[in-house]
Design an enzyme around this catalytic site. Structure first.
Site, PDB file in Angstrom:
ATOM      1  N   GLY A   8       0.822  -1.205   0.000  1.00  0.00           N
ATOM      2  CA  GLY A   8       0.000   0.000   0.000  1.00  0.00           C
ATOM      3  C   GLY A   8       0.852   1.249   0.000  1.00  0.00           C
ATOM      4  O   GLY A   8       0.455   2.290   0.545  1.00  0.00           O
ATOM      5  N   GLY A  12      -1.368   7.814   0.537  1.00  0.00           N
ATOM      6  CA  GLY A  12      -1.790   7.891   1.933  1.00  0.00           C
ATOM      7  C   GLY A  12      -0.692   7.571   2.924  1.00  0.00           C
ATOM      8  O   GLY A  12       0.447   8.028   2.809  1.00  0.00           O
ATOM      9  N   LEU A  13      -1.034   6.794   3.922  1.00  0.00           N
ATOM     10  CA  LEU A  13      -0.121   6.441   4.994  1.00  0.00           C
ATOM     11  C   LEU A  13       1.101   5.688   4.460  1.00  0.00           C
ATOM     12  O   LEU A  13       2.224   5.890   4.936  1.00  0.00           O
ATOM     13  CB  LEU A  13      -0.854   5.598   6.030  1.00  0.00           C
ATOM     14  N   GLY A  14       0.899   4.814   3.470  1.00  0.00           N
ATOM     15  CA  GLY A  14       2.014   4.065   2.916  1.00  0.00           C
ATOM     16  C   GLY A  14       3.022   4.958   2.218  1.00  0.00           C
ATOM     17  O   GLY A  14       4.245   4.773   2.358  1.00  0.00           O
ATOM     18  N   SER A 135      -4.770  -0.893  14.087  1.00  0.00           N
ATOM     19  CA  SER A 135      -5.627   0.275  14.314  1.00  0.00           C
ATOM     20  C   SER A 135      -6.075   0.281  15.760  1.00  0.00           C
ATOM     21  O   SER A 135      -6.204  -0.773  16.399  1.00  0.00           O
ATOM     22  CB  SER A 135      -6.852   0.221  13.395  1.00  0.00           C
ATOM     23  N   TYR A 155     -14.143  -4.811  10.114  1.00  0.00           N
ATOM     24  CA  TYR A 155     -12.899  -4.061  10.031  1.00  0.00           C
ATOM     25  C   TYR A 155     -12.100  -4.203  11.323  1.00  0.00           C
ATOM     26  O   TYR A 155     -10.887  -4.462  11.296  1.00  0.00           O
ATOM     27  CB  TYR A 155     -13.188  -2.582   9.755  1.00  0.00           C
TER      28      TYR A 155
END
Length: 274
Positions: A8, A12-14, A135, A155
């Site tokens: 990923g 974004g975060l990746g 998370s 999730y």
């Protein structure tokens, strides 16, 4: 030169994680489902003067795609120092099943990384590290993580699975005598692609920290030696500098760890290689 594989890693975060690891001198190998996003990310990183190796298109909703990439990577005999298991989907209502018929959140967020990590472990250099991105909502999951639930619970279950996998992997690595280590992290309340209810999207826009800030616990888990297996943000575990995070009680359940590991082996057809 040290090599970091980032799932990923194209946005974004990746991508924020890639920028920070690249600035520390790592050669970046990016993995994503989108060739277009990979090309854009690689260009962004190179403009910043960072070193990008190869980019890899992998469909994390299809275990055969994950296994094909792992076979190709092993054939190249490219050793790695960091494996950042970041790819995932957020809460997605009516998400279709994976190619193998598994619930999509669990398939992408956990099973694909379980298969990929075990397949690539033999190529980890001495002292290599696997970082699992979980998370804060993992604490809201129950022990029946593979049982169908509403979208939010599915999730949360997939993120608890990340922790169960990360902790059990560390135990198995230590027992095998490997110098590879396994650490987990979460980004707190960080801006991401819009998801969830209108309220959730509004709250994230107004209160979520940037992806560069959200990536700090991941960078710390990858490069620093904390006296903890789980790293998150300091303030309410939502914002701020990295520190040891509170581990959900279920993540410390050794019986549940073994149960989820065995189920993951059956579902992926991949076993611990060391």
């Amino acid at each position: 030169m040290r090599t970091a594989l980032i799932t990923g890693g194209s946005r974004g975060l990746g991508l924020a994680t890639a920028r920070q690891l690249g600035s520390l001198g790592y050669t970046l190998e990016l993995i994503s489902s989108s060739q277009t996003n990979l090309e854009a990310a690689a260009a962004d990183l190179r403009v910043r003067g960072l070193t990008v190796g190869d980019t890899h298109v992998v469909d994390f909703a299809d275990l055969e795609s994950v296994k094909a990439f792992a076979r190709e990577y092993r054939e190249r005999e490219v050793e790695w120092d960091l494996l950042i298991n970041n790819a995932g989907i957020k809460i997605q209502d009516d998400a279709p099943a994976s190619a193998q018929g598994y619930e999509r959140h669990m398939a992408i967020n956990h099973l694909a990384h379980f298969a990929l990590t075990n397949a690539l472990l033999p190529l980890g250099r001495p002292g290599a590290r696997v970082v699992h991105v979980s998370s804060i909502v993992a604490r809201f999951a129950d022990a029946d993580i593979f049982t169908a639930k509403d979208t939010s619970e599915r999730y949360a279950s997939s993120k608890l699975a990340n922790l169960l996998f990360g902790f059990e992997l560390e135990r198995r690595l230590a027992a095998s005598g490997s110098t590879i280590t396994s650490v987990s992290a979460h980004p707190g309340f960080t801006k991401a692609d819009p998801y969830g209810s209108r309220f959730t999207r509004f709250a994230e826009t107004m209160m979520g920290q940037s992806t560069m800030r959200g990536a700090l616990p991941i960078i710390a888990a990858a490069t620093q030696d904390f006296d903890a297996q789980y790293i998150g943000p300091r303030w309410l575990e939502l914002w701020g500098a990295p520190r040891a995070a509170r581990v959900p009680a279920l993540a410390n359940d050794e019986g549940l760890r073994s149960e989820v590991w065995a189920a993951s082996e059956r579902m992926t057809g991949v076993i611990f290689p060391l």
